[in-house]
Structures are given as C-alpha cells and as structure tokens.
Design a protein around this motif. Sequence first.
Motif, PDB file in Angstrom:
ATOM      1  N   TYR A  40      71.559  12.722  36.190  1.00  0.00           N
ATOM      2  CA  TYR A  40      72.935  12.987  35.749  1.00  0.00           C
ATOM      3  C   TYR A  40      73.969  12.207  36.560  1.00  0.00           C
ATOM      4  O   TYR A  40      75.155  12.487  36.468  1.00  0.00           O
ATOM      5  CB  TYR A  40      73.218  14.490  35.848  1.00  0.00           C
ATOM      6  CG  TYR A  40      72.208  15.325  35.124  1.00  0.00           C
ATOM      7  CD1 TYR A  40      72.273  15.489  33.739  1.00  0.00           C
ATOM      8  CD2 TYR A  40      71.154  15.916  35.804  1.00  0.00           C
ATOM      9  CE1 TYR A  40      71.326  16.238  33.057  1.00  0.00           C
ATOM     10  CE2 TYR A  40      70.195  16.674  35.136  1.00  0.00           C
ATOM     11  CZ  TYR A  40      70.291  16.830  33.766  1.00  0.00           C
ATOM     12  OH  TYR A  40      69.340  17.569  33.101  1.00  0.00           O
ATOM     13  N   GLY A  41      73.491  11.258  37.368  1.00  0.00           N
ATOM     14  CA  GLY A  41      74.413  10.498  38.193  1.00  0.00           C
ATOM     15  C   GLY A  41      74.791  11.182  39.486  1.00  0.00           C
ATOM     16  O   GLY A  41      75.776  10.815  40.129  1.00  0.00           O
ATOM     17  N   GLN A  42      73.986  12.166  39.916  1.00  0.00           N
ATOM     18  CA  GLN A  42      74.330  12.931  41.117  1.00  0.00           C
ATOM     19  C   GLN A  42      74.256  12.124  42.406  1.00  0.00           C
ATOM     20  O   GLN A  42      74.753  12.562  43.440  1.00  0.00           O
ATOM     21  CB  GLN A  42      73.445  14.182  41.233  1.00  0.00           C
ATOM     22  CG  GLN A  42      71.943  13.935  41.326  1.00  0.00           C
ATOM     23  CD  GLN A  42      71.244  14.102  39.993  1.00  0.00           C
ATOM     24  OE1 GLN A  42      71.694  13.543  38.990  1.00  0.00           O
ATOM     25  NE2 GLN A  42      70.146  14.842  39.964  1.00  0.00           N
ATOM     26  N   LEU A  43      73.660  10.921  42.343  1.00  0.00           N
ATOM     27  CA  LEU A  43      73.620  10.077  43.533  1.00  0.00           C
ATOM     28  C   LEU A  43      74.908   9.286  43.721  1.00  0.00           C
ATOM     29  O   LEU A  43      75.103   8.638  44.754  1.00  0.00           O
ATOM     30  CB  LEU A  43      72.428   9.114  43.469  1.00  0.00           C
ATOM     31  CG  LEU A  43      71.038   9.755  43.413  1.00  0.00           C
ATOM     32  CD1 LEU A  43      69.956   8.683  43.490  1.00  0.00           C
ATOM     33  CD2 LEU A  43      70.846  10.789  44.528  1.00  0.00           C
ATOM     34  N   GLY A  44      75.766   9.299  42.713  1.00  0.00           N
ATOM     35  CA  GLY A  44      77.044   8.611  42.847  1.00  0.00           C
ATOM     36  C   GLY A  44      76.920   7.100  42.905  1.00  0.00           C
ATOM     37  O   GLY A  44      77.758   6.423  43.504  1.00  0.00           O
ATOM     38  N   GLY A  78      84.292  21.058  38.444  1.00  0.00           N
ATOM     39  CA  GLY A  78      85.654  21.555  38.607  1.00  0.00           C
ATOM     40  C   GLY A  78      86.726  20.577  38.181  1.00  0.00           C
ATOM     41  O   GLY A  78      87.854  20.616  38.685  1.00  0.00           O
ATOM     42  N   LEU A  79      86.403  19.705  37.237  1.00  0.00           N
ATOM     43  CA  LEU A  79      87.327  18.654  36.809  1.00  0.00           C
ATOM     44  C   LEU A  79      88.127  19.013  35.562  1.00  0.00           C
ATOM     45  O   LEU A  79      88.910  18.202  35.062  1.00  0.00           O
ATOM     46  CB  LEU A  79      86.551  17.355  36.548  1.00  0.00           C
ATOM     47  CG  LEU A  79      85.875  16.723  37.770  1.00  0.00           C
ATOM     48  CD1 LEU A  79      85.006  15.546  37.350  1.00  0.00           C
ATOM     49  CD2 LEU A  79      86.900  16.294  38.807  1.00  0.00           C
ATOM     50  N   GLY A  80      87.906  20.220  35.010  1.00  0.00           N
ATOM     51  CA  GLY A  80      88.627  20.615  33.807  1.00  0.00           C
ATOM     52  C   GLY A  80      87.992  20.136  32.521  1.00  0.00           C
ATOM     53  O   GLY A  80      88.546  20.342  31.440  1.00  0.00           O
ATOM     54  N   HIS A  81      86.836  19.470  32.623  1.00  0.00           N
ATOM     55  CA  HIS A  81      86.105  19.026  31.434  1.00  0.00           C
ATOM     56  C   HIS A  81      84.613  19.156  31.695  1.00  0.00           C
ATOM     57  O   HIS A  81      84.196  19.606  32.773  1.00  0.00           O
ATOM     58  CB  HIS A  81      86.480  17.583  31.061  1.00  0.00           C
ATOM     59  CG  HIS A  81      86.148  16.566  32.128  1.00  0.00           C
ATOM     60  ND1 HIS A  81      84.859  16.149  32.395  1.00  0.00           N
ATOM     61  CD2 HIS A  81      86.940  15.879  32.992  1.00  0.00           C
ATOM     62  CE1 HIS A  81      84.867  15.259  33.359  1.00  0.00           C
ATOM     63  NE2 HIS A  81      86.130  15.076  33.750  1.00  0.00           N
ATOM     64  N   ASN A  82      83.781  18.789  30.718  1.00  0.00           N
ATOM     65  CA  ASN A  82      82.330  18.978  30.820  1.00  0.00           C
ATOM     66  C   ASN A  82      81.550  17.676  30.693  1.00  0.00           C
ATOM     67  O   ASN A  82      80.392  17.671  30.268  1.00  0.00           O
ATOM     68  CB  ASN A  82      81.860  19.968  29.738  1.00  0.00           C
ATOM     69  CG  ASN A  82      82.444  21.349  29.929  1.00  0.00           C
ATOM     70  OD1 ASN A  82      83.540  21.631  29.456  1.00  0.00           O
ATOM     71  ND2 ASN A  82      81.735  22.208  30.637  1.00  0.00           N
ATOM     72  N   THR A  83      82.157  16.569  31.075  1.00  0.00           N
ATOM     73  CA  THR A  83      81.500  15.265  30.996  1.00  0.00           C
ATOM     74  C   THR A  83      80.881  14.904  32.337  1.00  0.00           C
ATOM     75  O   THR A  83      81.535  15.017  33.381  1.00  0.00           O
ATOM     76  CB  THR A  83      82.521  14.174  30.599  1.00  0.00           C
ATOM     77  OG1 THR A  83      83.134  14.545  29.368  1.00  0.00           O
ATOM     78  CG2 THR A  83      81.841  12.825  30.451  1.00  0.00           C
ATOM     79  N   ASP A  84      79.614  14.455  32.318  1.00  0.00           N
ATOM     80  CA  ASP A  84      78.952  14.020  33.545  1.00  0.00           C
ATOM     81  C   ASP A  84      79.678  12.819  34.142  1.00  0.00           C
ATOM     82  O   ASP A  84      80.255  11.993  33.424  1.00  0.00           O
ATOM     83  CB  ASP A  84      77.494  13.641  33.275  1.00  0.00           C
ATOM     84  CG  ASP A  84      76.648  14.826  32.818  1.00  0.00           C
ATOM     85  OD1 ASP A  84      77.142  15.967  32.882  1.00  0.00           O
ATOM     86  OD2 ASP A  84      75.498  14.590  32.398  1.00  0.00           O
ATOM     87  N   ILE A  85      79.621  12.693  35.481  1.00  0.00           N
ATOM     88  CA  ILE A  85      80.290  11.624  36.215  1.00  0.00           C
ATOM     89  C   ILE A  85      79.265  10.968  37.140  1.00  0.00           C
ATOM     90  O   ILE A  85      78.610  11.662  37.917  1.00  0.00           O
ATOM     91  CB  ILE A  85      81.464  12.177  37.053  1.00  0.00           C
ATOM     92  CG1 ILE A  85      82.484  12.892  36.171  1.00  0.00           C
ATOM     93  CG2 ILE A  85      82.120  11.059  37.863  1.00  0.00           C
ATOM     94  CD1 ILE A  85      83.233  11.998  35.226  1.00  0.00           C
ATOM     95  N   SER A  86      79.127   9.641  37.086  1.00  0.00           N
ATOM     96  CA  SER A  86      78.088   8.978  37.879  1.00  0.00           C
ATOM     97  C   SER A  86      78.617   8.283  39.131  1.00  0.00           C
ATOM     98  O   SER A  86      77.847   7.668  39.867  1.00  0.00           O
ATOM     99  CB  SER A  86      77.327   7.960  37.018  1.00  0.00           C
ATOM    100  OG  SER A  86      78.190   6.939  36.569  1.00  0.00           O
TER     101      SER A  86
END
Length: 397
Positions: free
Chosen positions: A19-23, A77-85
């Motif tokens: 899910y992109g958790q490694l940034g 906690g970004l106000g939306h439900n989209t994954d972030i990488s």
Amino acid sequence: METKSQPELSLLSWGANSYGQLGQGHVEDQLAPRLSDTAALQSRAVRTVSGGGGHSVFVTENGEVFVCGQNNRGQLGLGHNTDISTLQLCPSLNQTVTNVTCGWDFTLLLTDCGQVLACGSNAFGQLGVGPTVRHSADLLFVECLKDPVVSVAAGLRHSLAVTDSGCVYQWGTGLFSLAKRALSPHPIPSHLCSKVPCLVPGLDQKTPHLVAAGSAHCVCLTEDGDLFLWGSNKHSQLTTTEPFLSSPTLLKRSLLDGEKVIHLWSGWTHIVAQTESGRVFTWGRGGYGQLGRQASINKNPEQQSAGALAEGGNQEVCLPAEVKVLNGATQIACGSEHNLAIVGGCLLSWGWNEHGMCGDGSQTDVFQPQLISGLRPLLIGCGAGHSMALCTAATGS
C-alpha cells in the motif's frame, strides 16, 4: 575556525509495501533497506515512528505528523480514503503531537497536553468514540478520557491508555470473542467489551505508567518495575497455563531473575522486556524466530498437566529468557512477528521475514538477532510487516 557539519540523515524502510507504507513512491516489497522519499519532511527531525497493517506514521520533533500507506479506513487522518505512497503532512492537525501508536487499520496520536486523537477503523470500537462511527478519515478526540494521558497503545482491534492519575483504560471489542469462549457462562468484564474507554480493574495503587498491546493481549508496566498481563494466552505470552486472563495478573519477578522492568514492547503474540541492568528478555510465540532465541519450556509437571487446559492444546509455557546479544539495547521495536533493536550503535533484526522485513535480502525467517550492516541507526520503528530506520550516513558493509 572550523565548524562541524551536521551528519546527513536518511530515512530507510523495507519489508511489506503493498500500500506504499514504505514511503518510496511505489508498492513493491523491499527485501533490504531502501531510501524513502522524504521531500515532504524538508529536513524536519523525526522523534518517533509507528506502523500498522499497511500504514506508517511519523511524528516530528516539533509535533507535526507525516503519513503514508494504506488509507482504506481513513487511518492516515487525511480526510479521505486514498492510499498514499510518499510521506504527506497531516494538514488538519492543530495539536502538538508527542507520540503515535498504530493498530491494524487505525491510528492513535498522543498530544503534548495528554489528549488522544484517533482515526481509521472503528468496527470494533477501537477508536474509543462510541459505536455510531464505523470509521473516520478525520482525527477525532477520545473525549471519554478526562485526565491527561501519559501512555497509549494500539493492539490489533483494541486500545489502552494510562492517565497521569495512574488509571488504565481499555476500549475496543477485539478480545470479546476470546473472552466469551474462555469465561462462559460467566459474564464478560466491561473493559473487554466497551467501545469507549473503560477503567481496567485491579491496578489501583499499582502506579501504572506504560502500556503495550498485542493482537489479543495487554501489558502494563508500573513505576515499581512490575509487569501486569491480561487477555489471550494462546501462545503462552502471559506465562500461565490459563487460556485467558480477564484481569491484570502480576508477572512473577523471579521469571526475570528478580529484576525490575524499565521498558516493554509487544508484538502480536510475543513480549519483549528490558530490565534495570539492561538485560532483554523475550517470551510468547517463537515459531517465526520472533523471540530471538531457542524457546525455554517450563517442565514443571504440575503446570504441564494444567497446561492441557490451555487454548489450542498448548501444554507448554514458554518462559521469559534472556537474549544476551540484546544486552544494553537503547531502542527496540516490535512488528507483528518481527523485531528491530539498536545495540552499541548497530541495527539488529530478527523474526518473521516473509516480506523481507528483517532487511537481509532474503525472505527466510531469522531466529537470532542479526546485524543489518552499513547502517548507523538513530531511530527505529515497525509496522505489522515492515521496518523503518532513521540513520546517519552509511558506513559501508
């Protein structure tokens, strides 16, 4: 006059990355440490890092929060439900955050004034905001906690907090089904089935000051150096033969050679504790190498026969035993079934390694702490199946 330059810092991450958790800007697992994209940090110093099932949260020295990874329940906690990488600042936060703990798909933040903020899944009441909210992409105050909180912990589907008045609170129903099975026909105590913070009985006058949580167990460390444990004992993590302990039960100090505990950490099914002399003890489940040692089995015949009652037919209790190579560790972090430690300025890893979270380039479980060479770690953190380290410039292998 010559001035010393500040050491260059790098954020490295490795392990599961679906899910992109490694940034790192992609979703491929990494079997060895790789640089994360830290552009958003803009050289801010990081003070603590935590990860959940598929997300990561970084807290900076000035109390800002940066997040990446899975966000299907709003756990970033970004106000939306989209994954972030790649790392992204949590923009709506107007509180100064001092600590973070992540459950499977939820996040708890502790502020400098002792308030708890929560976001993500609330399917089991693990946010502590009551049953009407199913999940929240916005940070919510856990309003039932009236006194300032000094320690907070997130398990798989339950949460814990210690207040400065010395009370321990629990919420989330993640332990309910296990409790019901073990305690039937007796009623389930309120703290095991509440969707708002509920006082945990049996710890009054015990001066609690730190909590940790596993997938279905709870640990509390008191200022006197005692550990109290409760919840599921499926993997002997509570050092008893009972399948479930509904209330906090004292860990016999004799199991730690009579020493006081100064710090503790918990994976999903194992516990790590450091004593006053710097020794590190582990116990609980060890099948993936997460204990960092050979399991020491209790051979007491009386306990052996009583152990037949333990859940899953577990007839052996894995007692705490020292992992000598970890003596003097300055930091330890536990994922679900893997661990990191800083010892003598070096980074060690051990445990479950299916996604490469031990960082040795393989996917073979690691049964003894091993060196991840070439890194000078300053700060470490784990998610369920990934690892993170803030390091100074590499030394070379």
